[in-house]
Scaffold this active site. Structure first.
Site, PDB file in Angstrom:
ATOM      1  N   ASN A 183       2.104   1.687   4.430  1.00 26.10           N
ATOM      2  CA  ASN A 183       2.706   0.456   5.176  1.00 26.10           C
ATOM      3  C   ASN A 183       2.265   0.328   6.676  1.00 26.10           C
ATOM      4  O   ASN A 183       2.947  -0.362   7.650  1.00 26.10           O
ATOM      5  CB  ASN A 183       4.241  -0.244   4.793  1.00 26.10           C
ATOM      6  CG  ASN A 183       4.369  -1.829   5.373  1.00 26.10           C
ATOM      7  OD1 ASN A 183       5.542  -1.896   5.658  1.00 26.10           O
ATOM      8  ND2 ASN A 183       3.261  -2.528   5.320  1.00 26.10           N
ATOM      9  N   ASP A 195      -7.867   3.929   1.069  1.00 24.76           N
ATOM     10  CA  ASP A 195      -7.088   4.474   1.994  1.00 24.76           C
ATOM     11  C   ASP A 195      -8.028   4.991   3.355  1.00 24.76           C
ATOM     12  O   ASP A 195      -8.756   6.013   3.133  1.00 24.76           O
ATOM     13  CB  ASP A 195      -6.141   5.589   1.610  1.00 24.76           C
ATOM     14  CG  ASP A 195      -5.088   6.083   2.539  1.00 24.76           C
ATOM     15  OD1 ASP A 195      -5.107   5.558   3.522  1.00 24.76           O
ATOM     16  OD2 ASP A 195      -4.237   6.594   1.867  1.00 24.76           O
ATOM     17  N   CYS A 232       0.971  -1.091  -0.083  1.00 24.83           N
ATOM     18  CA  CYS A 232      -0.045  -0.091   0.063  1.00 24.83           C
ATOM     19  C   CYS A 232       1.088   1.219  -0.073  1.00 24.83           C
ATOM     20  O   CYS A 232       1.972   1.238  -0.523  1.00 24.83           O
ATOM     21  CB  CYS A 232      -0.803  -0.016   1.079  1.00 24.83           C
ATOM     22  SG  CYS A 232      -0.262  -0.048   2.903  1.00 24.83           S
ATOM     23  N   CYS A 285      -1.488   0.866   7.631  1.00 19.34           N
ATOM     24  CA  CYS A 285      -2.902   0.624   7.470  1.00 19.34           C
ATOM     25  C   CYS A 285      -3.195  -0.491   6.856  1.00 19.34           C
ATOM     26  O   CYS A 285      -3.534  -1.583   7.242  1.00 19.34           O
ATOM     27  CB  CYS A 285      -3.700   1.717   7.125  1.00 19.34           C
ATOM     28  SG  CYS A 285      -3.489   3.160   8.232  1.00 19.34           S
ATOM     29  N   ARG A 286      -3.453  -0.472   5.499  1.00 16.52           N
ATOM     30  CA  ARG A 286      -4.045  -1.608   4.561  1.00 16.52           C
ATOM     31  C   ARG A 286      -3.062  -2.932   4.492  1.00 16.52           C
ATOM     32  O   ARG A 286      -3.582  -3.824   4.594  1.00 16.52           O
ATOM     33  CB  ARG A 286      -4.394  -0.816   3.079  1.00 16.52           C
ATOM     34  CG  ARG A 286      -5.457   0.072   3.341  1.00 16.52           C
ATOM     35  CD  ARG A 286      -5.693   0.703   1.947  1.00 16.52           C
ATOM     36  NE  ARG A 286      -4.353   1.562   1.843  1.00 16.52           N
ATOM     37  CZ  ARG A 286      -4.345   2.522   0.714  1.00 16.52           C
ATOM     38  NH1 ARG A 286      -5.122   2.224  -0.290  1.00 16.52           N
ATOM     39  NH2 ARG A 286      -3.147   3.022   0.528  1.00 16.52           N
ATOM     40  N   SER A 287      -1.750  -2.455   4.097  1.00 12.65           N
ATOM     41  CA  SER A 287      -1.118  -3.785   3.729  1.00 12.65           C
ATOM     42  C   SER A 287      -0.740  -4.483   4.857  1.00 12.65           C
ATOM     43  O   SER A 287      -0.746  -5.582   4.900  1.00 12.65           O
ATOM     44  CB  SER A 287       0.140  -3.487   2.858  1.00 12.65           C
ATOM     45  OG  SER A 287       1.078  -2.598   3.500  1.00 12.65           O
TER      46      SER A 287
HETATM   47  P1  4NP Z   1      -1.881   3.012   4.127  1.00 12.02           P
HETATM   48  O1  4NP Z   1      -2.335   4.211   4.635  1.00 12.02           O
HETATM   49  O2  4NP Z   1      -1.156   3.056   2.629  1.00 12.02           O
HETATM   50  O3  4NP Z   1      -3.042   2.126   4.013  1.00 12.02           O
HETATM   51  O4  4NP Z   1      -0.586   2.321   5.054  1.00 12.02           O
HETATM   52  C1  4NP Z   1      -1.604   5.314   4.840  1.00 12.02           C
HETATM   53  C2  4NP Z   1      -0.864   5.676   5.743  1.00 12.02           C
HETATM   54  C3  4NP Z   1      -0.096   6.881   5.822  1.00 12.02           C
HETATM   55  C4  4NP Z   1      -0.036   7.787   4.751  1.00 12.02           C
HETATM   56  C5  4NP Z   1      -0.968   7.441   3.698  1.00 12.02           C
HETATM   57  C6  4NP Z   1      -1.841   6.440   3.532  1.00 12.02           C
HETATM   58  N1  4NP Z   1       0.495   9.102   5.002  1.00 12.02           N
HETATM   59  O5  4NP Z   1       0.384   9.857   3.952  1.00 12.02           O
HETATM   60  O6  4NP Z   1       1.172   9.069   5.817  1.00 12.02           O
END
Ligand code: 4NP
Length: 156
Positions: free
Chosen positions: A11, A124, A8, A13-15
Site C-alpha cells: 500500500n 510490483d 496491493c 506503490c501500486r494501490s
Molecule cells: P506495493 O509495493 O505492493 O505496490 O505497495 C511494495 C511495497 C513494499 C514492499 C513490497 C511491495 N515491501 O516488501 O516492503
C-alpha cells in the site's frame, strides 16, 4: 456499486497510484457517490506515505497521491467494500483467503477491467527503477478507464 478498494502488497506503490488515478477518473465522470480507498495485504509500511517514486511518477501525470497513508486490509474491509480490486494474483489469493467463499464475487483482479493490456498483473515496482512506476501507471490508467466504463454501465 459504491465502495471500491484497491489492494496491493505494501500500500505504498501500486494501490495508492490506483486510488489516485481512479479518483481522478471518477471525478471526470461525475461519479461523486463513489467511495475510493486503498490498502495493502502486508503490514510493513502502516501509516507511511506512498513511496517517493510513486508520488513523483503520479505527479508527473497530474495525480497528487502524497496525502495517502498506508493501512492493512482486514475482514471489515471485505464486509464494507462492494468491489475489492487486487493489483496482482498474489494479492488476489490473499484477499480470497481473508474473504472466504461467500464474499469472493466482489474480489477481482483490477486489470480484468483493462482492455487489451495483455497482462493480468500490475508488476510490483518496489525493487526496480522509475520505469517500473511508469509502466505500472500505464496499466493502472487503462484499468481505471475500463473500471469507469463498467461502473457507468450500471448507472445508465
Ligand atoms: P506495493 O509495493 O505492493 O505496490 O505497495 C511494495 C511495497 C513494499 C514492499 C513490497 C511491495 N515491501 O516488501 O516492503
Amino acid at each position: 456499486m459504491r465502495r471500491i478498494l484497491f489492494v496491493c502488497l505494501g500500500n505504498i506503490c501500486r494501490s495508492p497510484m490506483a486510488e489516485g488515478v481512479f479518483r481522478a477518473e471518477a471525478l471526470k465522470r461525475g461519479m461523486a457517490h463513489l467511495e475510493i480507498d486503498s490498502a495493502g495485504t502486508g503490514s510493513w509500511h502502516l501509516g507511511s506515505p506512498p513511496d517517493g517514486r510513486a508520488v513523483a511518477a503520479a505527479a508527473a501525470r497530474g495525480f497528487d497521491i502524497s496525502g495517502q497513508r498506508a493501512r492493512q486490509v482486514g475482514p471489515e474491509d471485505i464486509a464494507r467494500f462492494d468491489l475489492l480490486l487486487a493489483m496482482d494474483e498474489d494479492n488476489l489469493a490473499t484477499l480470497e483467503r481473508i474473504a472466504g467463499p461467500d464474499a469472493r464475487a466482489k474480489i477481482r483482479l483490477f486489470l480484468d477491467f483493462a482492455d487489451g493490456s495483455g497482462t493480468r498483473n500490475v508488476p510490483d515496482p518496489y525493487h526496480g527503477g522509475a520505469d517500473g512506476f511508469d509502466h505500472a501507471l500505464d496499466l493502472i490508467e487503462a484499468g481505471a478507464r475500463g473500471l469507469g466504463d463498467y461502473i457507468a454501465s450500471f448507472s445508465r
